[in-house]
Design a protein around this motif. Structure first.
Motif, PDB file in Angstrom:
ATOM      1  N   LEU A 147      19.742  -3.441   5.722  1.00 54.63           N
ATOM      2  CA  LEU A 147      19.147  -2.683   6.822  1.00 54.63           C
ATOM      3  C   LEU A 147      17.810  -2.080   6.412  1.00 54.63           C
ATOM      4  O   LEU A 147      16.828  -2.134   7.163  1.00 54.63           O
ATOM      5  N   VAL A 148      17.772  -1.516   5.215  1.00 50.91           N
ATOM      6  CA  VAL A 148      16.545  -0.889   4.739  1.00 50.91           C
ATOM      7  C   VAL A 148      15.449  -1.944   4.567  1.00 50.91           C
ATOM      8  O   VAL A 148      14.300  -1.738   4.977  1.00 50.91           O
ATOM      9  N   ILE A 149      15.794  -3.090   3.972  1.00 52.51           N
ATOM     10  CA  ILE A 149      14.800  -4.151   3.756  1.00 52.51           C
ATOM     11  C   ILE A 149      14.289  -4.685   5.090  1.00 52.51           C
ATOM     12  O   ILE A 149      13.078  -4.786   5.318  1.00 52.51           O
ATOM     13  N   PHE A 150      15.209  -5.033   5.978  1.00 53.04           N
ATOM     14  CA  PHE A 150      14.826  -5.626   7.264  1.00 53.04           C
ATOM     15  C   PHE A 150      13.985  -4.656   8.100  1.00 53.04           C
ATOM     16  O   PHE A 150      12.905  -5.008   8.593  1.00 53.04           O
ATOM     17  N   ASN A 151      14.472  -3.445   8.241  1.00 55.76           N
ATOM     18  CA  ASN A 151      13.739  -2.487   9.068  1.00 55.76           C
ATOM     19  C   ASN A 151      12.474  -1.982   8.381  1.00 55.76           C
ATOM     20  O   ASN A 151      11.510  -1.621   9.046  1.00 55.76           O
ATOM     21  N   GLY A 152      12.478  -1.956   7.057  1.00 57.73           N
ATOM     22  CA  GLY A 152      11.242  -1.626   6.341  1.00 57.73           C
ATOM     23  C   GLY A 152      10.162  -2.661   6.611  1.00 57.73           C
ATOM     24  O   GLY A 152       8.987  -2.317   6.830  1.00 57.73           O
ATOM     25  N   PHE A 153      10.560  -3.925   6.622  1.00 57.22           N
ATOM     26  CA  PHE A 153       9.606  -4.985   6.943  1.00 57.22           C
ATOM     27  C   PHE A 153       9.081  -4.828   8.374  1.00 57.22           C
ATOM     28  O   PHE A 153       7.881  -4.949   8.635  1.00 57.22           O
ATOM     29  N   LEU A 154       9.976  -4.544   9.306  1.00 54.57           N
ATOM     30  CA  LEU A 154       9.548  -4.362  10.693  1.00 54.57           C
ATOM     31  C   LEU A 154       8.614  -3.155  10.833  1.00 54.57           C
ATOM     32  O   LEU A 154       7.644  -3.194  11.607  1.00 54.57           O
ATOM     33  N   ALA A 155       8.877  -2.101  10.086  1.00 52.72           N
ATOM     34  CA  ALA A 155       7.991  -0.924  10.123  1.00 52.72           C
ATOM     35  C   ALA A 155       6.615  -1.282   9.560  1.00 52.72           C
ATOM     36  O   ALA A 155       5.582  -0.829  10.092  1.00 52.72           O
ATOM     37  N   LEU A 156       6.583  -2.102   8.503  1.00 50.60           N
ATOM     38  CA  LEU A 156       5.289  -2.550   7.969  1.00 50.60           C
ATOM     39  C   LEU A 156       4.530  -3.407   8.981  1.00 50.60           C
ATOM     40  O   LEU A 156       3.308  -3.295   9.113  1.00 50.60           O
ATOM     41  N   VAL A 157       5.253  -4.252   9.704  1.00 53.83           N
ATOM     42  CA  VAL A 157       4.620  -5.050  10.757  1.00 53.83           C
ATOM     43  C   VAL A 157       4.047  -4.117  11.820  1.00 53.83           C
ATOM     44  O   VAL A 157       2.932  -4.345  12.328  1.00 53.83           O
ATOM     45  N   SER A 158       4.772  -3.064  12.152  1.00 53.97           N
ATOM     46  CA  SER A 158       4.275  -2.097  13.134  1.00 53.97           C
ATOM     47  C   SER A 158       2.992  -1.434  12.645  1.00 53.97           C
ATOM     48  O   SER A 158       2.029  -1.270  13.410  1.00 53.97           O
ATOM     49  N   LEU A 159       2.979  -1.044  11.373  1.00 56.39           N
ATOM     50  CA  LEU A 159       1.766  -0.417  10.830  1.00 56.39           C
ATOM     51  C   LEU A 159       0.601  -1.402  10.805  1.00 56.39           C
ATOM     52  O   LEU A 159      -0.542  -1.024  11.098  1.00 56.39           O
ATOM     53  N   ALA A 160       0.868  -2.669  10.472  1.00 59.33           N
ATOM     54  CA  ALA A 160      -0.195  -3.676  10.488  1.00 59.33           C
ATOM     55  C   ALA A 160      -0.723  -3.852  11.905  1.00 59.33           C
ATOM     56  O   ALA A 160      -1.950  -3.977  12.115  1.00 59.33           O
ATOM     57  N   ALA A 161       0.172  -3.849  12.887  1.00 61.17           N
ATOM     58  CA  ALA A 161      -0.265  -3.959  14.278  1.00 61.17           C
ATOM     59  C   ALA A 161      -1.083  -2.744  14.684  1.00 61.17           C
ATOM     60  O   ALA A 161      -2.067  -2.860  15.426  1.00 61.17           O
ATOM     61  N   LEU A 162      -0.709  -1.589  14.185  1.00 54.78           N
ATOM     62  CA  LEU A 162      -1.452  -0.369  14.488  1.00 54.78           C
ATOM     63  C   LEU A 162      -2.874  -0.449  13.930  1.00 54.78           C
ATOM     64  O   LEU A 162      -3.844  -0.138  14.633  1.00 54.78           O
ATOM     65  N   PHE A 163      -2.998  -0.886  12.686  1.00 62.40           N
ATOM     66  CA  PHE A 163      -4.337  -1.053  12.109  1.00 62.40           C
ATOM     67  C   PHE A 163      -5.126  -2.127  12.846  1.00 62.40           C
ATOM     68  O   PHE A 163      -6.333  -2.011  13.026  1.00 62.40           O
ATOM     69  N   GLY A 164      -4.427  -3.169  13.306  1.00 60.36           N
ATOM     70  CA  GLY A 164      -5.102  -4.197  14.102  1.00 60.36           C
ATOM     71  C   GLY A 164      -5.626  -3.634  15.409  1.00 60.36           C
ATOM     72  O   GLY A 164      -6.709  -4.004  15.871  1.00 60.36           O
ATOM     73  N   LEU A 165      -4.864  -2.741  16.014  1.00 66.04           N
ATOM     74  CA  LEU A 165      -5.318  -2.100  17.251  1.00 66.04           C
ATOM     75  C   LEU A 165      -6.524  -1.204  16.988  1.00 66.04           C
ATOM     76  O   LEU A 165      -7.470  -1.156  17.780  1.00 66.04           O
ATOM     77  N   TRP A 166      -6.474  -0.460  15.901  1.00 69.08           N
ATOM     78  CA  TRP A 166      -7.543   0.490  15.624  1.00 69.08           C
ATOM     79  C   TRP A 166      -8.840  -0.185  15.158  1.00 69.08           C
ATOM     80  O   TRP A 166      -9.926   0.216  15.545  1.00 69.08           O
ATOM     81  N   PHE A 167      -8.686  -1.191  14.317  1.00 72.96           N
ATOM     82  CA  PHE A 167      -9.877  -1.754  13.694  1.00 72.96           C
ATOM     83  C   PHE A 167     -10.204  -3.180  14.136  1.00 72.96           C
ATOM     84  O   PHE A 167     -11.228  -3.730  13.741  1.00 72.96           O
ATOM     85  N   GLY A 168      -9.341  -3.787  14.948  1.00 74.74           N
ATOM     86  CA  GLY A 168      -9.604  -5.141  15.418  1.00 74.74           C
ATOM     87  C   GLY A 168     -10.490  -5.133  16.644  1.00 74.74           C
ATOM     88  O   GLY A 168     -10.772  -4.108  17.253  1.00 74.74           O
ATOM     89  N   ARG A 169     -10.970  -6.288  16.981  1.00 78.48           N
ATOM     90  CA  ARG A 169     -11.829  -6.411  18.166  1.00 78.48           C
ATOM     91  C   ARG A 169     -10.946  -6.495  19.408  1.00 78.48           C
ATOM     92  O   ARG A 169      -9.879  -7.095  19.400  1.00 78.48           O
ATOM     93  N   THR A 170     -11.396  -5.905  20.485  1.00 78.87           N
ATOM     94  CA  THR A 170     -10.667  -5.982  21.734  1.00 78.87           C
ATOM     95  C   THR A 170     -11.240  -7.024  22.671  1.00 78.87           C
ATOM     96  O   THR A 170     -10.584  -7.450  23.595  1.00 78.87           O
ATOM     97  N   GLY A 171     -12.432  -7.452  22.408  1.00 75.01           N
ATOM     98  CA  GLY A 171     -13.057  -8.444  23.287  1.00 75.01           C
ATOM     99  C   GLY A 171     -12.609  -9.858  22.945  1.00 75.01           C
ATOM    100  O   GLY A 171     -11.913 -10.093  21.965  1.00 75.01           O
ATOM    101  N   GLY A 172     -12.972 -10.779  23.752  1.00 74.72           N
ATOM    102  CA  GLY A 172     -12.647 -12.190  23.522  1.00 74.72           C
ATOM    103  C   GLY A 172     -13.471 -12.770  22.394  1.00 74.72           C
ATOM    104  O   GLY A 172     -14.267 -12.114  21.756  1.00 74.72           O
ATOM    105  N   ASN A 173     -13.349 -14.098  22.178  1.00 74.38           N
ATOM    106  CA  ASN A 173     -14.050 -14.861  21.134  1.00 74.38           C
ATOM    107  C   ASN A 173     -13.448 -14.595  19.818  1.00 74.38           C
ATOM    108  O   ASN A 173     -13.589 -13.987  18.938  1.00 74.38           O
TER     109      ASN A 173
END
Length: 173
Positions: A147-173
């Motif tokens: 449970l800790v491994i699986f959900n820890g991985f999912l939490a890391l994916v969430s944090l990566a998505a958060l950084f992608g939202l903050w620092f990634g481009r929102t426009g096309g191309n």
């Protein structure tokens, strides 16, 4: 020599004594039968009480099994909610593009992604710290390290998505 009325009294007394002896014998036989019936009833009662105890113990075990399964369903609901929130947070960036201001897209996506990380942590927390343990279920609980491994991985994916939202481009191309 005894007189006839005395002989007759003695004869009646002897008959009464014989009748009393027969009645005493019958009473003894009835008492013996009652004792045998009482002993059989006691054995039946003892067997029934053991069966009732076994039945109560089995009901307790089955209730413990249901408790384990309910905890697993709760865990699955937390993970499912977290995954849906993660997908919604990531999808909000593309879906809301050009419809609302950039800050609203980033804040909405961030809240959803952070909520997904919370759900993944809460799933593990609720599964590991259930309060009173159920009395020895027949079924095995999920191993905590998985449970800790699986959900820890999912939490890391969430944090990566958060950084992608903050620092990634929102426009096309």
């Amino acid at each position: 020599m005894a007189t006839p009325p005395v002989e007759e009294k003695l004869k009646r007394s002897a008959e009464h004594a014989k009748e009393a002896a027969v009645q005493t014998q019958e009473a003894a036989e009835n008492t013996q039968e009652a004792a045998e019936h009482t002993q059989a009833a006691a054995q039946t009662t003892a067997v029934a009480s053991v069966q009732m105890k076994d039945s109560a113990d089995r009901r307790t075990e089955l209730a413990a099994n249901r408790t384990v399964f309910a905890a697993e369903r709760t865990y699955a609901a937390w993970v499912r909610t977290g995954l849906a929130s993660l997908a919604s947070g990531i999808g909000a960036k593309k879906l809301l593009e050009g419809v609302v201001p950039e800050w609203m897209i980033v804040s909405t996506g961030s809240v959803l992604v952070l909520f997904s990380a919370f759900c993944f942590a809460a799933a593990v927390w609720r599964q590991l710290f259930t309060g009173a343990q159920p009395p020895h279920p027949d079924v095995e609980r999920l191993p905590p390290y998985l449970l800790v491994i699986f959900n820890g991985f999912l939490a890391l994916v969430s944090l990566a998505a958060l950084f992608g939202l903050w620092f990634g481009r929102t426009g096309g191309n």
